[in-house]
Design an enzyme around this catalytic site. Structure first.
Site, short mmCIF file in Angstrom:
data_model
loop_
_atom_site.label_atom_id
_atom_site.label_comp_id
_atom_site.label_asym_id
_atom_site.label_seq_id
_atom_site.Cartn_x
_atom_site.Cartn_y
_atom_site.Cartn_z
N ARG A 50 33.01 42.91 12.18
CA ARG A 50 32.59 42.28 13.43
C ARG A 50 33.43 41.08 13.80
O ARG A 50 33.77 40.89 14.96
CB ARG A 50 31.12 41.86 13.29
CG ARG A 50 30.47 41.46 14.58
CD ARG A 50 29.09 40.85 14.34
NE ARG A 50 28.27 41.61 13.44
CZ ARG A 50 27.33 42.48 13.81
NH1 ARG A 50 27.11 42.71 15.07
NH2 ARG A 50 26.61 43.12 12.91
N CYS A 89 16.64 57.90 30.45
CA CYS A 89 15.19 58.01 30.62
C CYS A 89 14.43 57.53 29.39
O CYS A 89 13.82 58.31 28.67
CB CYS A 89 14.83 59.44 30.97
SG CYS A 89 15.55 59.88 32.54
N1 LLP Z 1 31.40 46.32 4.25
C1 LLP Z 1 30.32 47.09 4.15
C2 LLP Z 1 30.06 47.76 2.87
C3 LLP Z 1 29.45 47.24 5.23
O1 LLP Z 1 28.37 47.99 5.11
C4 LLP Z 1 29.74 46.56 6.45
C5 LLP Z 1 28.87 46.72 7.62
C6 LLP Z 1 30.90 45.78 6.52
C7 LLP Z 1 31.71 45.67 5.40
C8 LLP Z 1 31.31 45.05 7.75
O2 LLP Z 1 30.41 44.06 8.08
P1 LLP Z 1 30.74 43.04 9.29
O3 LLP Z 1 31.88 42.19 8.83
O4 LLP Z 1 31.07 43.85 10.47
O5 LLP Z 1 29.48 42.27 9.45
N2 LLP Z 1 25.72 48.34 13.72
C9 LLP Z 1 25.30 47.03 13.31
C10 LLP Z 1 26.10 46.50 12.15
C11 LLP Z 1 26.09 47.39 10.94
C12 LLP Z 1 26.91 46.85 9.80
C13 LLP Z 1 27.02 47.84 8.72
N3 LLP Z 1 27.84 47.47 7.62
C14 LLP Z 1 25.35 46.09 14.51
O6 LLP Z 1 25.71 46.52 15.60
O7 LLP Z 1 25.00 44.94 14.40
#
Ligand code: LLP
Length: 422
Positions: A278, A346
């Protein structure tokens, strides 16, 4: 910091007016800024200058080939969670030795593919998985590089659906069982222990939960070394948040995060692996939409746009907040209105914003949903037979369609009639 700013009354992505993209490509459309992607990667990378480290971008956040290629060109590796992501990372030119493979449900086929590509490490989430990876690798006369993902039972203080480091979450091996699990790994013929992994959740906006987790991680590395394991890297996962609101949720700067990482783990002399998703892509993207109707009822004003929950699932799935900015900059003192910005799908959950005070919008107006570069397009779908949203990449004064708009015919063509239908 992003590159979406008003200039002369118009919202730009770098040097391109977003209205010209909307005109050429239509709406809804995701637009990404190359400069922002590069900047975020570099800021994170530079925070660890002088330390051995590998940044494996969590490509689940945004896995368009053009985005992967841009990051790979800067030296990024990838954190993958499926055979599909492995293929896409390799297609974008990411070498196998810069790939880590996370996720709780790796199939034999995926394990074999990862071995074929010589990945850097499997992040192993359970004992059954550890045994299976060993069997598959040993069956080919190989030893798979592994790092066990440890669940530290730390509350990441984030939305419950994106917390991953509590005992009740499905991820990782409990901290208390870690030493025994490493003991098992040593005895298995098809694995070779490389490191220890933790990822406690996503959209984390304070350092405290990370620090608690990494302190436990450091303790574990010392215990494991005392047990005779060679631990050459720690994988610290991702999780650093981005400012969706911009005031209440300002995340720590990567420099402060790095200072904390070095404080808790610096004495171990290990390579750091990171899996940011992110923080690289979130603020590097917007979703453009257009108002179709404005509907007034006794209780509410609904701004009905062409962005559906199928295009951006985050608001309805996580009660997520995304700023909305009109492409034409509102004049100072322009009239404001409290509205629900909803889509055409919907379902009552089909909204982008609820009870939001926004400049008055009218049919035909264009707007941008901000901070949509991560977990936006990748989570979109074709619900209500709405074709997948196109994606555009901007670089300076240039832009290119990096995923064309899907046609309804493409959706129809995915189905097949059974041979017995008339
Ligand atoms: N590593 C692992 C093992 C993960 O499961 C994730 C995210 C990341 C790294 C990356 O995390 P970040 O740096 O992006 O926080 N769809 C959700 C977020 C799901 C995150 C899943 N795992 C949302 O839109 O907020």
């Amino acid at each position: 910091m992003d590159h979406f700013q008003y200039r002369d009354g118009e919202l730009f992505a770098e040097d391109v007016p977003l209205s010209s993209i909307a005109q050429e490509v239509g709406t809804p459309t995701y637009v990404y800024s190359s400069a922002t992607l590069r900047r975020h990667y570099r800021v994170f990378d530079e925070a660890f200058t002088g330390r051995d480290h590998l940044i494996c971008y969590a490509m689940k956040a945004n896995s368009n080939q053009a985005v992967l290629r841009l990051l790979a060109d800067l030296g990024a590796g990838m954190d993958i969670v499926s055979g599909g992501e492995l293929a896409r990372a390799r297609a974008a030119g990411v070498p196998g030795e810069k790939i880590v493979f996370s996720g709780v449900g790796k199939t034999d086929e995926e394990i074999r593919a990862a071995l074929d590509h010589g990945i850097f490490c499997f992040n192993v989430e359970s004992l059954p998985e550890l045994r299976r990876i060993s069997e598959v690798a040993a069956g080919r006369g190989q030893k798979a590089p592994v790092s066990l993902r440890i669940n530290p039972d730390v509350d990441a203080q984030t939305h419950e659906k994106i917390s991953t480091g509590k005992a009740v979450d499905k991820f990782g091996i409990p901290w208390m069982e870690a030493r025994a699990a490493y003991g098992l790994a040593r005895d298995l013929p098809g694995v070779m222990v490389k490191g220890v992994t933790m990822h406690i959740g996503s959209q984390i906006t304070t350092l405290a939960p990370f620090e608690r987790a990494f302190t436990l991680l450091a303790e574990l590395v010392e215990l494991l070394r005392a047990d005779g394991h060679e631990i050459s890297h720690v994988d610290l996962g991702g999780g650093l948040g981005v400012p969706y609101h911009g005031d209440t949720d300002v995340p720590p700067h990567p420099r402060d995060y790095a200072e904390m990482v070095n404080r808790t783990l610096g004495h171990l002399g290990v390579t750091y692996v990171f899996e940011p998703g992110r923080m690289i892509a979130g603020n590097a993207g917007v979703l453009l939409g257009r108002v179709i109707f404005v509907k007034e009822t006794e209780t509410k004003t609904f701004v009905i746009s062409d962005i559906g929950m199928n295009d951006l699932m985050r608001p309805t799935l996580y009660e997520a907040f995304h700023h909305i900015r009109p492409l034409k900059e509102p004049a100072p003192g322009a009239p404001m209105q409290v509205v629900d910005v909803v889509g055409p799908v919907c379902e009552t959950g089909d909204y982008i914003a609820r009870d939001r005070k926004l400049p008055v919008m009218e049919r035909g107006d264009l707007f941008a949903v901000m901070t949509a570069g991560a977990y936006g397009a990748v989570m979109s779908n074709t619900y209500n037979t709405r074709p997948l949203t196109p994606e555009v990449l901007v670089d300076g004064d240039k832009f290119a369609v990096i995923r064309p708009r899907m046609e309804v015919e493409d959706i129809i063509a995915l189905d097949a009639l059974p041979p017995w239908s008339g």
